[in-house]
Design a protein around this motif. Structure first.
Motif, PDB file in Angstrom:
ATOM      1  N   LEU A 264      46.300  27.009  -7.976  1.00 53.65           N
ATOM      2  CA  LEU A 264      45.493  26.333  -8.657  1.00 53.65           C
ATOM      3  C   LEU A 264      45.986  24.599  -8.267  1.00 53.65           C
ATOM      4  O   LEU A 264      45.387  23.679  -7.598  1.00 53.65           O
ATOM      5  CB  LEU A 264      47.745  25.591  -9.087  1.00 53.65           C
ATOM      6  N   GLN A 268      47.753  21.699 -12.897  1.00 54.30           N
ATOM      7  CA  GLN A 268      47.910  22.820 -12.977  1.00 54.30           C
ATOM      8  C   GLN A 268      49.363  23.476 -13.183  1.00 54.30           C
ATOM      9  O   GLN A 268      49.931  23.716 -13.716  1.00 54.30           O
ATOM     10  CB  GLN A 268      47.164  24.174 -13.457  1.00 54.30           C
ATOM     11  N   ALA A 299      47.127  26.851 -17.445  1.00 54.83           N
ATOM     12  CA  ALA A 299      48.351  26.749 -16.724  1.00 54.83           C
ATOM     13  C   ALA A 299      49.307  27.333 -17.260  1.00 54.83           C
ATOM     14  O   ALA A 299      50.136  27.980 -17.458  1.00 54.83           O
ATOM     15  CB  ALA A 299      48.824  25.035 -16.853  1.00 54.83           C
ATOM     16  N   VAL A 302      51.322  31.134 -16.684  1.00 51.82           N
ATOM     17  CA  VAL A 302      50.979  30.877 -14.963  1.00 51.82           C
ATOM     18  C   VAL A 302      52.566  31.369 -13.888  1.00 51.82           C
ATOM     19  O   VAL A 302      53.337  30.899 -15.647  1.00 51.82           O
ATOM     20  CB  VAL A 302      51.059  29.887 -14.296  1.00 51.82           C
TER      21      VAL A 302
END
Length: 335
Positions: A264, A268, A299, A302
């Motif tokens: 990431l 994020q 994001a 996730v």
């Protein structure tokens, strides 16, 4: 596409990444750029938009309303707020009196170009107005069909509890609280979150990236990048000052390998960290450029494992702000 979550225990679903125009529309960026950001948000699946009458002294609502014109209203969730001084800032242009709430909602609807907002929020607690008066005004706003749901922002646990009791007696319920919350700023965890959860309020959190500090772009010992919020004299610089200490910037850089290992960006990671908490209904993000949104929405959905969450805690250490007393409203109405 961005995932949806229920707003607290209500039936309303909102995008877990919500677009907000606090320090952008009508202030930092021009209307064309603001509209481009809103159109990008829609293209990315964001349907929830947060604003307030005080942002750019009502101009932000106008820009958002214009940007959303022509969209199917039923497919949007529009939030706004009332409390801070607006207009010429006369004695009744502020607070949560019945007069200001009623005039506030009418002004917001006019600027947004809509018959109703999905969520109308008390932007702070008003010590100068009886809580009963405020909650009765909100009840009447709901009954008039001008707002579908009512929320608060930066209220203490005790204020939320008292407000919910009165709301229930008046035939509606508070469904949300909008606090500051990020991996660096966790003051709501001890008191506000347990009370809110017990009473059915979800958290719509602002500044999940700590004014951009958690993106890692501010490096210890170096000047802020040109054009960044830390160089903005229209309000951004003032808001970010608390995070520009060298010990904070150094700690944030320790998150860089954590983000890289998780695949990431640091932005994020900051958003994903906030969204791991089930008491969070949505995280508000702003943007001055569409490409910022394109990256940030990644994001959504996730899942961070326990090792990553622990690594974030270890990296930030004691620079995290946890004092529950930081949740507060002005004791006196601002002039």
């Amino acid at each position: 596409m961005v995932a949806y979550r229920h707003l607290g225990s209500s039936g309303l679903k909102v995008t877990e990444i919500t677009y907000g125009n606090w320090l952008t529309h009508g202030s930092q960026i021009e209307a064309d750029a603001a509209t481009a950001c809103v159109r990008t948000a829609l293209d990315l699946g964001i349907t929830s938009f947060d604003t307030a009458d005080v942002y750019a002294n009502t101009a932000a609502e106008e820009v958002l309303g214009a940007a959303l014109k022509g969209e199917r209203r039923e497919s949007l969730e529009i939030f706004t707020k009332v409390y801070w001084p607006v207009g010429p800032k006369g004695p009744n242009d502020v607070g949560l009196s019945r007069k200001h709430v009623m005039e506030g909602i009418n002004g917001s609807l006019r600027r947004l170009g809509t018959d109703y907002v999905d969520l109308y929020q008390a932007h702070r607690y008003d010590y100068a107005t009886p809580l009963e008066e405020t909650m009765q005004a909100f009840a009447d706003v709901v009954r008039a069909g001008k707002a579908l749901y009512i929320g608060v922002s930066e209220w203490t646990a005790e204020q939320i509890d008292a407000g919910q009791q009165l709301a229930s007696q008046m035939g509606f319920r508070l469904v949300s609280n909008q606090p500051q919350y990020s991996a660096l700023y966790r003051v709501i965890e001890e008191r506000v979150v347990p009370t809110s959860t017990a009473l059915g309020l979800g958290q719509i959190v602002w500044s999940p990236m700590a004014e951009g500090v958690l993106t890692g772009k501010y490096l210890p010992g170096q000047a802020p990048p040109p054009g960044s919020r830390a160089t903005d004299d229209k309000g951004g610089k003032q808001m970010i000052e608390a995070w520009m200490r060298q010990e904070v910037l150094t700690a944030v850089q320790r998150l860089r390998p954590v983000a890289e290992q998780a695949g990431l960006t640091m932005a994020q990671l900051a958003l994903a960290w906030v969204l791991q908490h089930d008491f969070v209904s949505a995280a508000i993000v702003g943007a001055s450029r569409p490409e910022q949104l394109v990256e940030n929405v990644k994001a959504s959905g996730v899942v961070l494992d326990e090792d990553v969450m622990a690594a974030v805690d270890a990296a930030l250490g004691d620079v995290v702000e946890r004092d529950p007393a930081r949740t507060r409203s002005p004791e006196q109405r601002p002039a």
